[in-house]
Design a protein around this motif. Structure first.
Motif, PDB file in Angstrom:
ATOM      1  N   GLY A 147       0.796  -1.216   0.000  1.00  0.00           N
ATOM      2  CA  GLY A 147       0.000   0.000   0.000  1.00  0.00           C
ATOM      3  C   GLY A 147       0.832   1.270   0.000  1.00  0.00           C
ATOM      4  O   GLY A 147       0.298   2.359   0.205  1.00  0.00           O
ATOM      5  N   PHE A 148       2.151   1.161  -0.185  1.00  0.00           N
ATOM      6  CA  PHE A 148       3.003   2.355  -0.162  1.00  0.00           C
ATOM      7  C   PHE A 148       4.222   2.124  -1.033  1.00  0.00           C
ATOM      8  O   PHE A 148       4.613   0.998  -1.294  1.00  0.00           O
ATOM      9  CB  PHE A 148       3.435   2.682   1.277  1.00  0.00           C
ATOM     10  N   SER A 149       4.818   3.225  -1.465  1.00  0.00           N
ATOM     11  CA  SER A 149       6.038   3.144  -2.276  1.00  0.00           C
ATOM     12  C   SER A 149       7.229   3.486  -1.382  1.00  0.00           C
ATOM     13  O   SER A 149       7.056   3.920  -0.242  1.00  0.00           O
ATOM     14  CB  SER A 149       5.960   4.143  -3.424  1.00  0.00           C
ATOM     15  N   GLN A 150       8.419   3.288  -1.924  1.00  0.00           N
ATOM     16  CA  GLN A 150       9.631   3.582  -1.140  1.00  0.00           C
ATOM     17  C   GLN A 150       9.629   5.029  -0.650  1.00  0.00           C
ATOM     18  O   GLN A 150      10.011   5.315   0.468  1.00  0.00           O
ATOM     19  CB  GLN A 150      10.873   3.314  -2.004  1.00  0.00           C
ATOM     20  N   LYS A 151       9.193   5.935  -1.529  1.00  0.00           N
ATOM     21  CA  LYS A 151       9.217   7.370  -1.184  1.00  0.00           C
ATOM     22  C   LYS A 151       8.316   7.700   0.009  1.00  0.00           C
ATOM     23  O   LYS A 151       8.563   8.634   0.749  1.00  0.00           O
ATOM     24  CB  LYS A 151       8.763   8.206  -2.392  1.00  0.00           C
ATOM     25  N   GLU A 152       7.258   6.903   0.164  1.00  0.00           N
ATOM     26  CA  GLU A 152       6.301   7.193   1.239  1.00  0.00           C
ATOM     27  C   GLU A 152       6.758   6.669   2.602  1.00  0.00           C
ATOM     28  O   GLU A 152       6.117   6.939   3.611  1.00  0.00           O
ATOM     29  CB  GLU A 152       4.939   6.588   0.885  1.00  0.00           C
ATOM     30  N   ILE A 153       7.852   5.910   2.609  1.00  0.00           N
ATOM     31  CA  ILE A 153       8.339   5.386   3.892  1.00  0.00           C
ATOM     32  C   ILE A 153       9.314   6.385   4.502  1.00  0.00           C
ATOM     33  O   ILE A 153      10.327   6.724   3.922  1.00  0.00           O
ATOM     34  CB  ILE A 153       9.019   4.010   3.708  1.00  0.00           C
ATOM     35  N   ARG A 154       8.944   6.893   5.649  1.00  0.00           N
ATOM     36  CA  ARG A 154       9.778   7.856   6.374  1.00  0.00           C
ATOM     37  C   ARG A 154      10.105   7.269   7.731  1.00  0.00           C
ATOM     38  O   ARG A 154       9.225   6.715   8.396  1.00  0.00           O
ATOM     39  CB  ARG A 154       8.990   9.152   6.589  1.00  0.00           C
ATOM     40  N   THR A 155      11.344   7.385   8.144  1.00  0.00           N
ATOM     41  CA  THR A 155      11.633   6.955   9.512  1.00  0.00           C
ATOM     42  C   THR A 155      11.678   8.188  10.398  1.00  0.00           C
ATOM     43  O   THR A 155      12.118   9.254   9.994  1.00  0.00           O
ATOM     44  CB  THR A 155      12.960   6.171   9.622  1.00  0.00           C
ATOM     45  N   ASN A 156      11.177   7.987  11.607  1.00  0.00           N
ATOM     46  CA  ASN A 156      11.008   9.108  12.514  1.00  0.00           C
ATOM     47  C   ASN A 156      11.500   8.708  13.910  1.00  0.00           C
ATOM     48  O   ASN A 156      11.037   7.720  14.468  1.00  0.00           O
ATOM     49  CB  ASN A 156       9.510   9.473  12.550  1.00  0.00           C
ATOM     50  N   GLY A 157      12.467   9.451  14.458  1.00  0.00           N
ATOM     51  CA  GLY A 157      12.925   9.211  15.818  1.00  0.00           C
ATOM     52  C   GLY A 157      13.825   7.998  15.937  1.00  0.00           C
ATOM     53  O   GLY A 157      14.409   7.530  14.946  1.00  0.00           O
ATOM     54  N   HIS A 158      13.928   7.474  17.149  1.00  0.00           N
ATOM     55  CA  HIS A 158      14.832   6.363  17.426  1.00  0.00           C
ATOM     56  C   HIS A 158      14.129   5.359  18.339  1.00  0.00           C
ATOM     57  O   HIS A 158      13.431   5.748  19.268  1.00  0.00           O
ATOM     58  CB  HIS A 158      16.109   6.890  18.109  1.00  0.00           C
ATOM     59  N   ALA A 159      14.314   4.072  18.047  1.00  0.00           N
ATOM     60  CA  ALA A 159      13.694   3.024  18.870  1.00  0.00           C
ATOM     61  C   ALA A 159      14.758   2.048  19.348  1.00  0.00           C
ATOM     62  O   ALA A 159      15.718   1.763  18.626  1.00  0.00           O
ATOM     63  CB  ALA A 159      12.624   2.285  18.074  1.00  0.00           C
TER      64      ALA A 159
END
Lengths: 151, 452
Positions: free
Chosen positions: B323-335
């Protein structure tokens, strides 16, 4: 249900040929079962919901004296997961069986796996129906084992 | 979409998968051994089937009983979870033959990637960096010597059919090369039934960085960033993982992600998978191996990307498009994730079974706990010792470390020995806090410290 009613149920099972009785009221369930191996009875269910009956009290209530005559019983359990199938002709209630005899099959992945008994005796109960799915360890038959004449 | 899925696993990962199914309105079938009848996954599932006695080979590895359980309950698909049957090509094949969808890659892909040296060749051919080494097997000592002179010492000799850290010899100089080769061949022949060996450059102080990928049946492949898994015990089992990896530049991050996508495309991979890389001190990375399943540490990726990997696995298996493309994947913060194991760090990390008498779990903002334990739960001695995963998220690594320390200070498990105290030592270690980790971190920075 109150304690008197429970007591009368226990008496009823004790004085009858019944091995087990299950009462269902709504989603509550109470089972009183005579344990053939120990000759005692046990209750299974939501004991806590019974008025004034504490756990220890209930256990005292249902313990009865062991039978004087010793009869040994054996449960045959499912060694596989699958569909329980009777043989044709089936091994039925009261059938005399011998060690090494095939009692039924369990169909698993299109293969009929034989369930073989390892005692001599008589079938006193069948716990499953033909073509019923069974899981590992599920009780299929109860056997009254022939007492050895040497003992 | 499937209406009913059987989960062929136990413990926290079975609970994790059941939770995803429930939110997708998919009914669940738990399977369990006689030792796990009171387990949380059995309670949470819609139905359960006992599949055998406690030993894994008699229950969680017993293919006929598991497939029968799916049939008698009418499940359409099987999620294998982690470990057990998850990477057995013949199980995936058996499922398909019985008309059950295996939630994972095809048997053919698993087969190809299970052989170490053929996986290496496939990757090299696809243009994915592999550790510089000999092309194929070493036929004579002269060839070995030529490679050694070109690459420089130290070097590794590896058995083609080895694995799990076995069948590897370290060579320091030219003089000992012929003798080490002889020994490696003899050893390989007796241990793995084949004397075939190859040579590789020894990557010094490597970091273990892995990239999560998702691939659908329609040829779309995306990566969801990488995870740092360098903190491992002496048996190479991961203890603490984080996302994103520490000390990677944005360029390196993007190159390693692209390489993982390339690798997945090269083998026609479908479903969720992980490409593991060794990263050296210069930031160069090399293909190590592929995990063809969900991983324990998938949660840190979920926390920084917001993508539920288990739900994606199920959607992919049902034939849906990503349901998403590479461009739509954003990483946010740290886990960060800490694995809480039932083991005794004071006694060489031996597993500790028994009844858990009391549990206090941490909570609060940015905290996730994946576990199957509860007060009164009996930790059986038959399976892996993972009790719980504590996962935290914050805007940056510093904040995540502080939050994890706060969580572990709150956490209490009584009745069995755990590694909570050991995890606290890692988090307070100055090298760890600076992000200076490599796969020998525990040995160099934690255990050596205790001896001093």
């Amino acid at each position: 249900m109150n304690l008197d009613e429970l007591q009368s149920l226990v008496d009823m099972v004790q004085n009858s040929q019944l091995r087990e009785i299950t009462l269902k009221q709504g989603d509550r369930r109470l089972t009183i079962r005579r344990d053939p191996l120990r000759g005692t009875m046990q209750t299974v269910g939501d004991i806590e919901s019974l008025s004034d009956a504490s756990m220890s009290g209930s256990q005292d209530l249902v313990a009865i004296e062991p039978d004087s005559q010793t009869v040994s019983y054996h449960d045959v359990t499912a060694p596989y997961v699958g569909i329980f199938c009777h043989l044709r002709p089936m091994v039925g209630m009261g059938s005399r069986i011998t060690n090494g005899q095939t009692l039924c099959t369990i169909q698993s992945m299109d293969i009929h796996n034989e369930v073989v008994v390892d005692v001599d005796g008589q079938v006193i109960d069948i716990h499953v129906d033909d073509n019923q799915p069974v899981e590992f360890g599920q009780i299929l038959y109860s056997i009254e084992v022939n007492s050895s004449p040497d003992v | 979409m499937f209406e009913k899925i059987l989960i062929a696993n136990r413990g926290e990962i079975a609970v994790r998968i059941i939770r995803a199914c429930r939110e997708m309105r998919i009914r669940t079938v738990a399977v369990h051994s006689t030792a796990d009848a009171d387990s949380l996954h059995v309670r949470l599932a819609d139905e359960s089937v006992c599949i055998g006695s406690p030993a894994p080979k008699d229950s969680y590895l017993h293919m006929p009983n598991i497939i029968s359980a799916a049939r008698i309950t009418g499940a359409e698909a099987i999620h294998p979870g982690i470990g057990f049957l998850s990477e057995r090509a013949n199980f995936a094949e058996a499922c398909e033959m019985c008309g059950l969808k295996f939630i994972g890659p095809s048997a053919a892909v698993m087969d190809r990637m299970n052989n170490k040296s053929s996986a290496r060749e496939t990757m090299r051919a696809a243009g994915v960096p592999v550790v510089p080494g000999t092309e194929g097997m070493i036929s004579d000592d002269q060839e070995a010597l030529r490679f050694a002179r070109k690459t420089g010492f130290p070097l590794l000799i590896k058995a083609a059919h080895g694995g799990g850290g076995r069948g590897i010899r370290l060579v320091q100089n030219e003089d000992e090369l012929p003798r080490q080769l002889d020994m490696a061949r003899t050893e390989a022949a007796s241990a793995f039934g084949s004397a075939e060996v190859y040579m590789e450059r020894f990557v010094e102080e490597p970091r273990h960085v892995e990239v999560q990928i998702l691939a659908d049946e329609h040829g779309h492949v995306v990566h969801l960033g990488e995870r740092e898994c360098s903190v491992q015990n002496l048996r190479h089992q991961k203890l603490l993982e984080e996302a994103p990896a520490v000390q990677l530049t944005p360029q390196q991050r993007s190159r390693i992600g692209d390489a993982a996508v390339k690798a997945a495309k090269a083998i026609g991979y479908v479903n969720a998978g992980t490409i593991e890389f060794l990263v050296d001190s210069h930031g160069d990375f090399y293909f190590m191996e592929m995990n063809k399943r969900l991983q324990v540490e998938h949660c840190v990726t979920e926390m920084v990307t917001g993508v539920d990997l288990v739900k994606e696995q199920i959607r992919i298996a049902a034939g849906e498009r990503l349901g998403f493309s590479q461009k739509e994947i954003r990483t946010n913060g740290h886990a960060i994730e800490c694995r809480i194991n039932a083991e005794d760090p004071a006694k060489g990390f031996i597993p500790s079974a028994g009844r858990i008498t009391r549990v206090v779990l941490p909570g609060g903002y940015g905290v996730r706990i994946d576990t199957h334990i509860y007060a009164g739960y009996e930790v059986p001695p038959f399976y892996d010792p993972l009790l719980a995963k504590v996962i935290v998220w914050d805007k940056d690594r510093q904040g995540a470390i502080l939050r994890m320390q706060r969580c572990l200070a709150e956490m209490e498990i009584d009745g069995v020995k755990t590694n909570i105290g050991f995890q606290k030592r890692i988090l307070s270690n100055a090298f760890y806090r600076r992000g200076e980790v490599s796969t020998d971190f525990i040995q160099r920075r934690i255990l050596s410290d205790a001896k001093a």
